[in-house]
Scaffold this motif. Structure first.
Motif, short mmCIF file in Angstrom:
data_model
loop_
_atom_site.label_atom_id
_atom_site.label_comp_id
_atom_site.label_asym_id
_atom_site.label_seq_id
_atom_site.Cartn_x
_atom_site.Cartn_y
_atom_site.Cartn_z
N SER A 7 9.45 -10.39 -34.88
CA SER A 7 10.20 -9.50 -35.76
C SER A 7 10.95 -8.51 -34.87
CB SER A 7 9.24 -8.77 -36.72
OG SER A 7 9.94 -7.95 -37.63
N VAL A 8 11.77 -7.67 -35.49
CA VAL A 8 12.46 -6.61 -34.76
C VAL A 8 12.51 -5.38 -35.65
CG1 VAL A 8 14.76 -7.42 -35.49
CG2 VAL A 8 14.54 -5.93 -33.49
N GLN A 9 12.16 -4.24 -35.08
CA GLN A 9 12.23 -2.97 -35.80
C GLN A 9 13.70 -2.55 -35.89
OE1 GLN A 9 12.42 0.11 -37.66
NE2 GLN A 9 10.24 -0.45 -37.51
N LEU A 10 14.17 -2.36 -37.12
CA LEU A 10 15.59 -2.08 -37.33
C LEU A 10 16.02 -0.72 -36.80
CD1 LEU A 10 16.21 -3.63 -40.86
CD2 LEU A 10 16.78 -4.57 -38.61
N TYR A 11 15.06 0.15 -36.46
CA TYR A 11 15.41 1.40 -35.78
C TYR A 11 16.14 1.11 -34.47
CZ TYR A 11 14.67 5.95 -33.51
OH TYR A 11 14.84 7.15 -32.86
N THR A 12 15.82 -0.03 -33.86
CA THR A 12 16.46 -0.43 -32.61
C THR A 12 17.97 -0.49 -32.76
OG1 THR A 12 14.53 -1.72 -31.95
CG2 THR A 12 16.61 -2.30 -30.90
N LEU A 13 18.45 -0.95 -33.91
CA LEU A 13 19.88 -1.09 -34.15
C LEU A 13 20.30 -0.26 -35.37
CD1 LEU A 13 20.44 -4.42 -36.01
CD2 LEU A 13 18.34 -4.11 -34.75
N ALA A 14 19.77 0.96 -35.43
CA ALA A 14 20.01 1.80 -36.60
C ALA A 14 21.49 2.03 -36.86
CB ALA A 14 19.28 3.13 -36.45
N ALA A 15 22.25 2.34 -35.82
CA ALA A 15 23.68 2.62 -36.00
C ALA A 15 24.43 1.38 -36.44
CB ALA A 15 24.27 3.17 -34.70
N GLU A 16 24.13 0.26 -35.80
CA GLU A 16 24.82 -1.00 -36.14
C GLU A 16 24.45 -1.45 -37.55
OE1 GLU A 16 24.46 -0.59 -31.76
OE2 GLU A 16 23.06 -0.41 -33.42
N PHE A 17 23.19 -1.28 -37.91
CA PHE A 17 22.73 -1.71 -39.23
C PHE A 17 23.36 -0.88 -40.33
CE2 PHE A 17 19.45 -1.60 -42.64
CZ PHE A 17 19.45 -2.94 -42.96
N THR A 18 23.47 0.43 -40.10
CA THR A 18 24.09 1.30 -41.10
C THR A 18 25.57 0.99 -41.24
OG1 THR A 18 22.48 3.05 -40.71
CG2 THR A 18 24.57 3.70 -41.70
N ALA A 19 26.23 0.70 -40.12
CA ALA A 19 27.66 0.43 -40.15
C ALA A 19 27.99 -0.92 -40.78
CB ALA A 19 28.23 0.50 -38.74
N ASP A 221 13.76 5.43 -20.02
CA ASP A 221 14.21 4.28 -19.22
C ASP A 221 13.48 3.05 -19.75
OD1 ASP A 221 14.95 2.39 -17.39
OD2 ASP A 221 14.17 3.45 -15.63
N GLN A 222 14.08 2.40 -20.74
CA GLN A 222 13.44 1.23 -21.34
C GLN A 222 14.09 -0.05 -20.85
OE1 GLN A 222 13.16 2.06 -25.61
NE2 GLN A 222 11.19 3.04 -25.22
N GLU A 248 11.07 -3.78 -30.20
CA GLU A 248 11.71 -2.48 -30.44
C GLU A 248 12.16 -1.86 -29.13
OE1 GLU A 248 11.03 1.53 -33.07
OE2 GLU A 248 9.42 0.99 -31.70
N TYR A 249 13.30 -1.23 -29.18
CA TYR A 249 13.79 -0.35 -28.12
C TYR A 249 14.08 1.00 -28.77
CZ TYR A 249 15.05 -4.63 -25.47
OH TYR A 249 15.06 -5.84 -24.82
N ASP A 250 13.60 2.08 -28.16
CA ASP A 250 14.05 3.41 -28.56
C ASP A 250 15.39 3.72 -27.91
OD1 ASP A 250 11.62 4.28 -30.05
OD2 ASP A 250 10.70 4.04 -28.08
N ASN A 251 15.60 3.15 -26.72
CA ASN A 251 16.84 3.36 -25.97
C ASN A 251 17.24 2.02 -25.35
OD1 ASN A 251 19.00 4.66 -24.69
ND2 ASN A 251 17.79 5.11 -22.87
N VAL A 252 18.17 1.34 -25.99
CA VAL A 252 18.54 0.01 -25.49
C VAL A 252 19.26 0.13 -24.15
CG1 VAL A 252 18.66 -1.07 -27.77
CG2 VAL A 252 20.69 0.05 -26.85
N PRO A 253 18.93 -0.76 -23.19
CA PRO A 253 19.56 -0.67 -21.88
C PRO A 253 20.99 -1.20 -21.83
CG PRO A 253 17.94 -2.45 -21.93
CD PRO A 253 17.81 -1.72 -23.23
N GLY A 254 21.39 -2.00 -22.83
CA GLY A 254 22.73 -2.57 -22.81
C GLY A 254 23.22 -2.83 -24.23
#
Length: 274
Positions: A7-19, A221-222, A248-254
């Motif tokens: 699975s993937v926590q959608l917080y990881t892509l919160a901005a993209e998901f909202t947009a 630094d994730q 999940e990433y709190d801060n995606v590296p790329g």
């Protein structure tokens, strides 16, 4: 143990998901994911359910505050609705386990605070049963700051919370909290039903300590799963009852979708998920 599902926590892509909700979920489906873990779902359950159905994805777990009047995140606070409202939204989406993602530090550093957390979660579990749901708890690092009679606050919480409450362990934050992650997974045993597969370089000190300087997600630094300090492989192998391996990433590296795919391939290629 049957292999967990990815699975993937959608917080990881919160901005993209909202947009672009539909487009984001379609990209996750193309990666190969069949499940997500919803975040900030209470205010838009019908919209999220429609987007999930359209993409062919499901959200068996979701994060929502059950124990606080306000949900704090490193990037801002979100007001919280009543448990009944949360459960109604979860049931509409098809979520079966609602997981509280965050209880702030000050409530974890006294025995009374920990007792209150457990009592509230036990009460939420009873209310959730009326909706055919379960509840759970997801850690950060503040749960490991205090100790009482040789038990961490987290261990004391586990001794007080009802067995009906499911445990989701964030591997990265447990490490940041100074824990032996593999030993903690072994200690949790069958109570552990979900893990957050998250990796990175652990900060030198616990950023949730009362005297720690303020931080936000961009300070972390994730890294991709298997590329940081977290003993992810050993932890997954030590688990006995995990049903969901949640990236999940709190801060995606790329690029967020490339980063999710990288960790997904780590899980699939390593034989850690079904």
């Amino acid at each position: 143990m049957a292999l967990p599902v990815a699975s993937v926590q959608l917080y990881t892509l919160a901005a993209e998901f909202t947009a672009d909700m539909d487009g984001s979920l379609d990209k996750l489906a193309k990666i190969g994911l069949k499940n997500v873990e919803a975040f900030d779902f209470v205010r838009r359950p019908a919209e999220i359910r429609a987007a999930l159905d359209k993409s062919g994805l499901a959200s068996p777990t979701g994060h929502a505050p059950l124990l606080s009047d306000e949900l704090w995140t490193p990037d801002g606070s979100i007001p919280t609705p009543s448990n009944e409202v949360v459960f109604e939204a979860a049931a509409e989406i098809g979520i079966t386990t609602v997981i509280d993602p965050m209880v702030p530090t000050e409530r974890w550093i006294t025995e009374d605070g920990v007792k209150d957390i457990a009592e509230r979660l036990n009460a939420a579990s009873e209310k959730a049963k009326e909706f055919g749901l379960k509840v759970g708890y997801h850690n950060h690092a503040q749960e490991f700051l205090a100790s009482f009679d040789g038990q961490t606050a987290y261990q004391r919480f586990l001794s007080l919370v009802d067995p009906s409450v499911e445990i989701e362990l964030d591997l990265f934050w447990a490490l940041v909290g100074g824990q032996d992650v593999v030993a903690l997974v072994e200690e949790l045993g069958d109570r552990l039903v979900a893990v957050h597969v998250k990796d990175g370089v652990a900060p030198a000190s616990n950023p949730f300590a009362p005297d720690a300087p303020k931080f936000n997600s961009s300070d972390l630094d994730q890294r991709h799963a298997g590329e940081g300090d977290v003993p992810t492989v050993e932890a997954l192998k030590a688990a006995t009852n995990v049903k969901y391996a949640v990236i999940e990433y709190d801060n995606v590296p790329g690029d967020v979708f490339e980063d999710v795919e990288n960790s997904y391939r780590f899980l699939v290629d390593g034989g850690f998920v079904a």
